[in-house]
Motif scaffolding. Structure first.
Motif, short mmCIF file in Angstrom:
data_model
loop_
_atom_site.label_atom_id
_atom_site.label_comp_id
_atom_site.label_asym_id
_atom_site.label_seq_id
_atom_site.Cartn_x
_atom_site.Cartn_y
_atom_site.Cartn_z
N LEU A 178 5.67 -18.34 -35.63
CA LEU A 178 4.38 -17.65 -35.61
C LEU A 178 3.75 -17.68 -34.23
O LEU A 178 2.98 -16.78 -33.86
CB LEU A 178 3.45 -18.28 -36.64
CG LEU A 178 3.84 -18.10 -38.10
CD1 LEU A 178 2.89 -18.86 -39.02
CD2 LEU A 178 3.84 -16.63 -38.49
N ILE A 179 4.07 -18.68 -33.44
CA ILE A 179 3.50 -18.76 -32.08
C ILE A 179 4.27 -17.89 -31.10
O ILE A 179 3.70 -17.16 -30.29
CB ILE A 179 3.48 -20.24 -31.60
CG1 ILE A 179 2.45 -21.04 -32.40
CG2 ILE A 179 3.18 -20.31 -30.10
CD1 ILE A 179 2.39 -22.50 -32.03
N THR A 180 5.61 -17.95 -31.18
CA THR A 180 6.43 -17.25 -30.17
C THR A 180 6.52 -15.76 -30.39
O THR A 180 6.64 -15.00 -29.42
CB THR A 180 7.85 -17.85 -30.15
OG1 THR A 180 8.42 -17.74 -31.46
CG2 THR A 180 7.83 -19.30 -29.72
N VAL A 181 6.51 -15.29 -31.65
CA VAL A 181 6.67 -13.85 -31.90
C VAL A 181 5.56 -13.04 -31.24
O VAL A 181 5.83 -12.07 -30.52
CB VAL A 181 6.77 -13.57 -33.42
CG1 VAL A 181 6.59 -12.07 -33.69
CG2 VAL A 181 8.10 -14.04 -33.96
N PRO A 182 4.31 -13.33 -31.44
CA PRO A 182 3.27 -12.53 -30.74
C PRO A 182 3.39 -12.60 -29.22
O PRO A 182 3.18 -11.59 -28.53
CB PRO A 182 1.97 -13.17 -31.23
CG PRO A 182 2.31 -13.86 -32.50
CD PRO A 182 3.72 -14.35 -32.33
N THR A 241 6.16 -13.07 -27.46
CA THR A 241 7.32 -12.25 -27.05
C THR A 241 6.98 -10.77 -27.12
O THR A 241 7.33 -9.99 -26.22
CB THR A 241 8.51 -12.57 -27.96
OG1 THR A 241 8.78 -13.98 -27.90
CG2 THR A 241 9.74 -11.80 -27.51
N MET A 242 6.31 -10.37 -28.20
CA MET A 242 5.93 -8.95 -28.34
C MET A 242 4.98 -8.53 -27.22
O MET A 242 5.09 -7.43 -26.69
CB MET A 242 5.29 -8.71 -29.71
CG MET A 242 6.27 -8.81 -30.87
SD MET A 242 5.48 -8.41 -32.44
CE MET A 242 5.03 -6.71 -32.17
N TRP A 243 4.08 -9.41 -26.86
CA TRP A 243 3.12 -9.07 -25.79
C TRP A 243 3.85 -8.89 -24.46
O TRP A 243 3.58 -7.95 -23.71
CB TRP A 243 2.08 -10.17 -25.67
CG TRP A 243 1.03 -9.86 -24.64
CD1 TRP A 243 -0.11 -9.14 -24.82
CD2 TRP A 243 1.07 -10.25 -23.27
NE1 TRP A 243 -0.80 -9.06 -23.63
CE2 TRP A 243 -0.09 -9.72 -22.66
CE3 TRP A 243 1.96 -10.99 -22.50
CZ2 TRP A 243 -0.39 -9.91 -21.32
CZ3 TRP A 243 1.68 -11.18 -21.16
CH2 TRP A 243 0.51 -10.65 -20.57
N VAL A 244 4.81 -9.79 -24.18
CA VAL A 244 5.58 -9.67 -22.94
C VAL A 244 6.40 -8.39 -22.94
O VAL A 244 6.46 -7.66 -21.93
CB VAL A 244 6.51 -10.90 -22.77
CG1 VAL A 244 7.46 -10.69 -21.59
CG2 VAL A 244 5.69 -12.16 -22.56
N PHE A 245 7.04 -8.07 -24.08
CA PHE A 245 7.84 -6.85 -24.18
C PHE A 245 6.98 -5.61 -23.97
O PHE A 245 7.36 -4.68 -23.23
CB PHE A 245 8.53 -6.80 -25.55
CG PHE A 245 9.25 -5.52 -25.81
CD1 PHE A 245 10.49 -5.26 -25.25
CD2 PHE A 245 8.68 -4.53 -26.62
CE1 PHE A 245 11.14 -4.06 -25.48
CE2 PHE A 245 9.32 -3.34 -26.85
CZ PHE A 245 10.57 -3.10 -26.28
#
Length: 606
Positions: free
Chosen positions: A464-468, A470-474
């Protein structure tokens, strides 16, 4: 009474002015290239009046009047309006070889004098039509022959040569004539847009029927080139009974009605060969050649405009460029603006309209290019330049339009950042009431709940912490790349070059499977030219066989790759502009060669 007389005179004057305004005087000839043993029909037509004087030649160089003038008049009523005209006809005989001038001709219509334009006629040396080697069969050699003529014996690469192949015959009953094959190496061949011309002519005091086929040639390479000889098959009807021809006979592609019915004739197919012609094709001179010259030869005019001229940042403007004139306009190209830091520039939309008129290739080429200002400093669109070689003057001519001024305003609300404010959360600190019942007994039997783990040891927590994040960086990388693509046209074109090339090759492959030769040649040529243009960021119209070496100079592309690319482009140009039989086997071979060639260009070009 005087007042009425004034009205009458005024009405008469207005009517007279209207009549004069409708008068047209035109001069015309039946052909612009003739030999010394031919005559030319010259006509002066006056439209709008029959009250005229006899036309007078102000200049008649290289010709004498053999017969005329004979007159014919015409009058008609259309929708209640009267129209009338009169035509003066002359038969002119050439007296010398070379480019000769007929006219101008002056004529008086009523009280006004009118003057026609002069007409240029090329007179070439007569050919020996009594050569027995040009006819296979037993037809007498002075009855039928085939004559090949060109309007000039020297020309430039990309210039124009008017070609006329004429069949002459007399006292011969012809029922069919095959179309000649004008498949020539080293030339683009254009049809003149007209059907074969049939007429009666007088040669050496004998009347011949004639059928003339006309073509326009564009030389592609220099040197002495041999045109022809050409052959045609002629079906001739020969009477068997020996009976005398009567008034029902037709000596012009016909025959006897009764002969057709009773079968008292036989047909014979004979092959007739023309004379060959040698022309000297010269290269365009290098001295004085402009940097922006792309191979145009002829006479051209250039017009350009920008609309609108007042915009805001981010709003598009359209640059419209029109190139028109006489010459090899199919291969002419205009250099449009590129690589301007103040504009985002898109690929232009190009339309072309060409035709052969009076033995000359004429037409118009239109470019519409969208340009988007990216800052208020985008106040100028650079000038449009086009250079061509003028054969008549033997010099290069540079045409220039612009530069074009723009008024660019800031975009609305530009530079303002909207900040979202949040109202402060007010805490409701109050006194704590202590109730007698606020403490309840605590249960001690909690073993059934299992062992409690810290939340940091749960994998779901890290997901739950890394997915947002990662999506923001992408999304940030994607937005940055997208903005770069929008602002860097060269990068956008290079990135999409392979994808667009594959789409065009697929269209070429589909056209090849459907035996659509014209579409195949066009799509294969577009695949190569647009791929190269996208890779080096130049307009696709500039990529031609003539300009390829210059465009790829210093870009690490091998000489063999450049020469093979030229060969494919010339093959496609021949297929599009020169008539000939479509060889599917050869087309498949060229298609496969193009695929390998594009892969090599992709690796080599820098």
């Amino acid at each position: 009474m005087r007042k009425h007389l004034k009205y009458i005179l005024l009405t008469a004057l207005l009517f007279s002015a209207g009549v004069h305004a409708q008068v047209k005087v035109l001069a015309s000839i039946n052909k612009r290239v003739i030999s010394m043993n031919e005559n030319v029909n010259f006509q002066v037509t006056i439209e709008g009046s029959q009250n005229t004087s006899t036309p007078r030649f102000e200049k008649l160089r290289g010709f004498s009047v053999l017969q005329g003038p004979s007159t014919s008049s015409q009058m008609s009523f259309v929708n209640g309006r009267q129209s009338k005209s009169i035509t003066y006809s002359y038969i002119l005989q050439p007296t010398s070889i070379g480019r000769q001038t007929i006219g101008p001709v002056s004529v008086r219509v009523g009280s006004q004098n009118y003057r026609t334009k002069s007409i240029q006629v090329e007179v070439v040396k007569g050919n020996k039509r009594k050569s027995a080697s040009n006819i296979s069969g037993t037809i007498p050699k002075d009855k039928i022959f085939l004559n090949l003529q060109t309007d000039k014996s020297t020309a430039y690469v990309n210039g124009q040569i008017s070609l006329a192949l004429t069949l002459y015959y007399k006292d011969t009953d012809i029922t069919d004539v095959t179309q000649p094959d004008f498949n020539l190496k080293g030339f683009f061949v254009y049809a003149d847009g007209n059907r074969p011309v049939q007429q009666r002519v007088m040669i050496d005091n004998m009347i011949y029927q004639s059928v003339r086929f006309q073509k326009l040639l564009i030389p592609l390479k220099s040197g002495r080139q041999i045109i022809g000889p050409f052959s045609i098959n002629v079906t001739i009807r020969i009477p068997v009974s020996g009976r005398r021809r009567d008034s029902f006979d037709d000596n012009f592609f016909g025959g006897s009605i009764f002969g057709n019915f009773f079968g008292n004739y036989k047909t014979k197919v004979v092959t007739i060969k023309s004379n060959p012609i040698t022309v000297d094709i010269k290269n365009i001179p290098q001295q004085g050649k402009p940097e922006n010259y792309t191979g145009a030869v002829g006479k051209f005019s250039l017009n350009a405009s920008v609309s609108p001229t007042t915009v805001q940042v981010g709003e598009p403007v359209t640059l419209t460029v029109e190139l028109s004139g006489q010459g090899n306009i199919d291969n002419a190209s205009v250099a449009l603006p590129t690589n301007n830091t103040n504009f985002r520039i898109y690929e232009p939309e190009t339309t072309r309209d060409t035709r052969v008129s009076e033995g000359q290739l004429v037409g118009k080429r239109t470019y519409k290019q969208a340009m988007v200002p990216t800052s208020i400093n985008a106040d100028t669109i650079s000038a449009i330049n086009f250079s061509y070689f003028d054969i008549d003057s033997g010099k290069y001519v540079n045409l220039r339009k612009g530069p074009f001024k723009l008024k660019v305003k800031p975009a609305p609300n530009a530079g303002k950042i909207k900040i979202t404010e949040f109202a402060p959360v007010r805490s409701n600190h109050g006194s704590i009431r202590i109730l007698n019942q606020d403490i309840f007994p605590i249960k001690t039997g909690v073993d059934s709940l299992g062992e409690t783990k810290p939340v940091t040891r749960n994998p779901v927590f890290y997901t739950l912490i890394t997915v947002p994040t990662t999506m923001w960086v992408f999304l940030a990388i994607f937005a940055k790349r997208r903005n770069r693509m929008l602002n860097d046209t060269a990068l956008y074109r290079r990135t999409n070059a392979s994808r667009l090339m594959k789409m065009r090759l697929k269209k070429a492959h589909d056209a090849l499977k459907s035996n659509k030769s014209k579409e195949f040649y066009s799509e294969l040529s577009d695949a190569l030219t647009h791929f190269i243009a996208d890779k080096i960021h130049v307009p696709a119209q500039q990529v031609t066989a003539l300009t390829l070496s210059k465009l790829l100079a210093g870009r690490n592309v091998s000489e063999s790759t450049i020469e093979e690319t030229k060969g494919i482009l010339e093959y496609c140009d021949f297929g599009r502009f020169a008539p000939g039989e479509f060889s599917k086997e050869k087309a498949v071979k060229k298609y496969k060669e193009s695929e390998k060639l594009i892969a090599r260009i992709d690796k080599e070009v820098t």
